[in-house]
Design a protein around this motif. Structure first.
Motif, short mmCIF file in Angstrom:
data_model
loop_
_atom_site.label_atom_id
_atom_site.label_comp_id
_atom_site.label_asym_id
_atom_site.label_seq_id
_atom_site.Cartn_x
_atom_site.Cartn_y
_atom_site.Cartn_z
N THR A 1 -0.20 26.38 7.46
CA THR A 1 0.74 27.06 6.56
C THR A 1 0.80 26.25 5.27
O THR A 1 1.19 25.09 5.28
N HIS A 2 0.40 26.88 4.18
CA HIS A 2 0.25 26.15 2.92
C HIS A 2 1.47 26.28 2.02
O HIS A 2 2.27 27.21 2.18
N ILE A 3 1.55 25.37 1.06
CA ILE A 3 2.57 25.44 0.01
C ILE A 3 1.82 25.57 -1.32
O ILE A 3 1.04 24.69 -1.68
N GLY A 4 2.05 26.68 -2.01
CA GLY A 4 1.33 26.89 -3.27
C GLY A 4 2.22 26.94 -4.49
O GLY A 4 1.74 26.98 -5.61
N CYS A 5 3.52 26.95 -4.29
CA CYS A 5 4.44 27.01 -5.43
C CYS A 5 5.80 26.50 -4.96
O CYS A 5 5.96 26.17 -3.80
N ASP A 6 6.73 26.50 -5.88
CA ASP A 6 8.10 26.12 -5.49
C ASP A 6 9.04 27.27 -5.76
O ASP A 6 10.25 27.07 -5.86
N THR A 7 8.51 28.43 -5.92
CA THR A 7 9.31 29.51 -6.51
C THR A 7 9.27 30.83 -5.74
O THR A 7 9.57 31.88 -6.32
N THR A 8 8.86 30.81 -4.47
CA THR A 8 8.79 32.04 -3.67
C THR A 8 7.81 33.05 -4.27
O THR A 8 7.98 34.25 -4.14
N TYR A 9 6.80 32.55 -4.94
CA TYR A 9 5.96 33.43 -5.75
C TYR A 9 4.61 33.72 -5.09
O TYR A 9 4.11 34.85 -5.13
N CYS A 10 4.00 32.70 -4.47
CA CYS A 10 2.57 32.84 -4.14
C CYS A 10 2.28 33.39 -2.75
O CYS A 10 1.22 33.94 -2.52
N GLY A 11 3.17 33.18 -1.79
CA GLY A 11 2.95 33.70 -0.44
C GLY A 11 2.05 32.85 0.44
O GLY A 11 1.78 33.21 1.58
N ALA A 12 1.57 31.70 -0.07
CA ALA A 12 0.69 30.85 0.74
C ALA A 12 1.38 30.35 2.01
O ALA A 12 0.73 30.00 2.99
N CYS A 13 2.70 30.33 1.98
CA CYS A 13 3.49 29.78 3.10
C CYS A 13 3.93 30.86 4.10
O CYS A 13 4.75 30.58 4.97
N THR A 14 3.39 32.07 3.98
CA THR A 14 3.87 33.18 4.82
C THR A 14 3.60 32.93 6.30
O THR A 14 2.49 32.57 6.69
N VAL B 1 7.62 36.30 6.51
CA VAL B 1 8.61 35.60 5.68
C VAL B 1 7.92 34.48 4.93
O VAL B 1 6.91 33.93 5.40
N LYS B 2 8.45 34.16 3.78
CA LYS B 2 7.94 33.01 3.02
C LYS B 2 8.69 31.78 3.52
O LYS B 2 9.90 31.64 3.29
N SER B 3 7.97 30.93 4.22
CA SER B 3 8.65 29.84 4.92
C SER B 3 9.12 28.74 3.97
O SER B 3 9.83 27.83 4.40
N CYS B 4 8.75 28.85 2.68
CA CYS B 4 9.29 27.91 1.69
C CYS B 4 10.65 28.36 1.20
O CYS B 4 11.29 27.67 0.41
N THR B 5 11.07 29.53 1.63
CA THR B 5 12.26 30.14 1.05
C THR B 5 13.39 30.24 2.06
O THR B 5 14.45 30.77 1.77
S1 FES Z 1 4.77 28.25 -1.23
FE1 FES Z 1 4.56 29.85 -2.70
S2 FES Z 1 5.83 31.43 -1.89
FE2 FES Z 1 6.08 29.80 -0.51
#
Ligand code: FES
Ligand code: FES
Length: 164
Positions: free
Chosen positions: A44-57, A65-69
């Motif tokens: 599960t990746h982290i690509g942004c800090d803003t709920t934008y990229c979806g890499a953490c889905t 769900v976006k697991s960074c959010t």
């Molecule tokens: S890391 Fe980019 S939306 Fe979660």
């Protein structure tokens, strides 16, 4: 407890990829941090800090769900599926095979999130139209592929999952 008392840790019990886990984490811990740092599920990746990229889905109780959010504590008592849980008994999931066969990835950074959003889509709708596929992965950004092969891969996986 007084209102000034600091809570050090919260208990989070959850099932990830079919395995039950008990974790003690700081209240501010995000679900993606629990998955990556506590459970060492770094797919599960982290690509942004803003709920934008979806890499953490990831898929939580059947929904992407976006697991960074979300906080890890919000996942207490949940069932989580990460990209590591797609493969079964050494066999790739049809989505993983289709992404590989249809060149649905280049650098692969977005791929775990793409796979998990696609998995949730095909679980809810085994025969999505192209428009529904586009909507299903609308929260996932890919900086490499131009998306065309990703759509083809999801379509092919839908067929394969129906035995086509
Ligand atoms: S890391 Fe980019 S939306 Fe979660
Ligand atoms: S394959 Fe590189 S970001 Fe999607």
């Amino acid at each position: 407890m007084s209102t000034t008392e600091v809570i050090d840790k919260v208990a989070v019990d959850l099932t990830v990829n079919g395995e039950r886990h008990h974790c003690e984490v700081e209240p501010r811990t995000l679900l993606v941090q629990l998955l990556r740092d506590e459970l060492r599920l770094t797919g599960t990746h982290i690509g942004c800090d803003t709920t934008y990229c979806g890499a953490c889905t990831v898929v939580l109780n059947g929904k992407p769900v976006k697991s960074c959010t979300m906080l890890a504590a919000q996942a207490h008592d949940s069932e989580v599926l990460t990209v590591e849980g797609l493969e079964q008994d050494g066999e790739l999931h049809p989505l993983q095979t289709a992404f590989s066969e249809h060149h649905g990835l280049q650098c692969g950074y977005c791929t775990p999130g793409m796979l998990m959003s696609s998995y949730a889509l095909l679980t809810a709708n085994p025969s999505p139209s192209e428009k529904q596929i586009r909507k299903g992965i609308a929260g996932n950004l890919c900086r490499c592929t131009g998306y065309h092969n990703i759509f083809k891969a999801i379509d092919a996986a839908a067929d394969a999952m129906k035995g086509g």
